[in-house]
Scaffold this motif. Structure first.
Motif, PDB file in Angstrom:
ATOM      1  N   TRP A 103      43.386  45.198  65.777  1.00  0.00           N
ATOM      2  CA  TRP A 103      44.237  44.757  64.575  1.00  0.00           C
ATOM      3  C   TRP A 103      45.556  45.808  64.739  1.00  0.00           C
ATOM      4  CZ3 TRP A 103      46.210  48.122  60.772  1.00  0.00           C
ATOM      5  CH2 TRP A 103      46.976  47.413  59.909  1.00  0.00           C
ATOM      6  N   SER A 104      45.041  47.040  65.057  1.00  0.00           N
ATOM      7  CA  SER A 104      46.274  48.192  64.975  1.00  0.00           C
ATOM      8  C   SER A 104      46.954  47.851  66.189  1.00  0.00           C
ATOM      9  CB  SER A 104      45.880  49.455  65.036  1.00  0.00           C
ATOM     10  OG  SER A 104      44.879  49.887  66.296  1.00  0.00           O
ATOM     11  N   THR A 105      46.730  47.549  67.273  1.00  0.00           N
ATOM     12  CA  THR A 105      47.444  47.020  68.507  1.00  0.00           C
ATOM     13  C   THR A 105      48.391  46.058  68.137  1.00  0.00           C
ATOM     14  OG1 THR A 105      45.671  48.003  70.117  1.00  0.00           O
ATOM     15  CG2 THR A 105      47.203  46.322  70.968  1.00  0.00           C
ATOM     16  N   ARG A 106      47.655  44.754  67.544  1.00  0.00           N
ATOM     17  CA  ARG A 106      48.519  43.675  67.327  1.00  0.00           C
ATOM     18  C   ARG A 106      49.630  43.937  66.364  1.00  0.00           C
ATOM     19  NH1 ARG A 106      44.400  40.542  66.786  1.00  0.00           N
ATOM     20  NH2 ARG A 106      43.894  41.239  64.735  1.00  0.00           N
ATOM     21  N   HIS A 107      49.359  44.968  65.395  1.00  0.00           N
ATOM     22  CA  HIS A 107      50.620  45.119  64.199  1.00  0.00           C
ATOM     23  C   HIS A 107      51.173  46.460  64.442  1.00  0.00           C
ATOM     24  CE1 HIS A 107      49.179  41.913  62.101  1.00  0.00           C
ATOM     25  NE2 HIS A 107      48.003  42.198  62.160  1.00  0.00           N
ATOM     26  N   ASP A 110      55.027  46.301  64.119  1.00  0.00           N
ATOM     27  CA  ASP A 110      55.552  46.011  62.584  1.00  0.00           C
ATOM     28  C   ASP A 110      55.444  47.432  61.817  1.00  0.00           C
ATOM     29  OD1 ASP A 110      55.880  43.246  63.037  1.00  0.00           O
ATOM     30  OD2 ASP A 110      53.684  42.851  62.554  1.00  0.00           O
ATOM     31  N   VAL A 111      54.424  48.127  62.187  1.00  0.00           N
ATOM     32  CA  VAL A 111      54.155  49.420  61.323  1.00  0.00           C
ATOM     33  C   VAL A 111      55.190  50.437  61.799  1.00  0.00           C
ATOM     34  CG1 VAL A 111      52.773  51.485  61.240  1.00  0.00           C
ATOM     35  CG2 VAL A 111      51.421  49.256  61.231  1.00  0.00           C
TER      36      VAL A 111
END
Length: 126
Positions: A103-107, A110-111
């Protein structure tokens, strides 16, 4: 979306304390490495996570052991050799850790964009 067949979980102080300790600076990485390798000695963990200091690794392992996530196993006594392993309570963590990392890699982009917008807006207010 919540499962309607069960009551929603109330987030208590105990939940917050445990999650703070599992998701702190080093715990997630230590747990990930131990889930991956099964068991590692202290220096093996240091090699796997080169940025962690000896003091931080010691504190992290103690905290994880106290919470029942990691077991400290003496494998020989001359010289003393200790391995760290995922405890039975921690066995289900690998899928959760993988999901968080994915999840953190995918977003991450955006973050980072949100952080930049926020920082720019804060700088404009000053």
């Amino acid at each position: 979306m919540h499962d309607t067949t069960t009551e929603p979980t109330t987030i208590t102080g105990a939940h917050r304390e445990l999650l703070d300790q599992l998701l702190d600076r080093w715990s997630l990485e230590v747990l990930d490495r131990l889930c991956e390798h099964g068991a590692l000695r202290f220096n093996g963990l240091r090699r796997e996570i080169p940025a962690i200091t000896q003091k931080s690794l010691t504190a992290t392992l103690r905290r994880l052991e106290r919470n029942g996530m990691v077991e400290r196993v003496v494998v020989s006594d001359r010289p003393v050799a200790v391995e760290y392993r995922i405890a039975p309570v921690g066995q289900g963590l690998q899928d959760l850790i993988d999901a968080l990392l994915q999840w953190s890699t995918r977003h991450m982009a955006d973050v980072e964009a949100a952080r930049e917008r926020y920082d720019d807006a804060e700088a404009a207010r000053e």
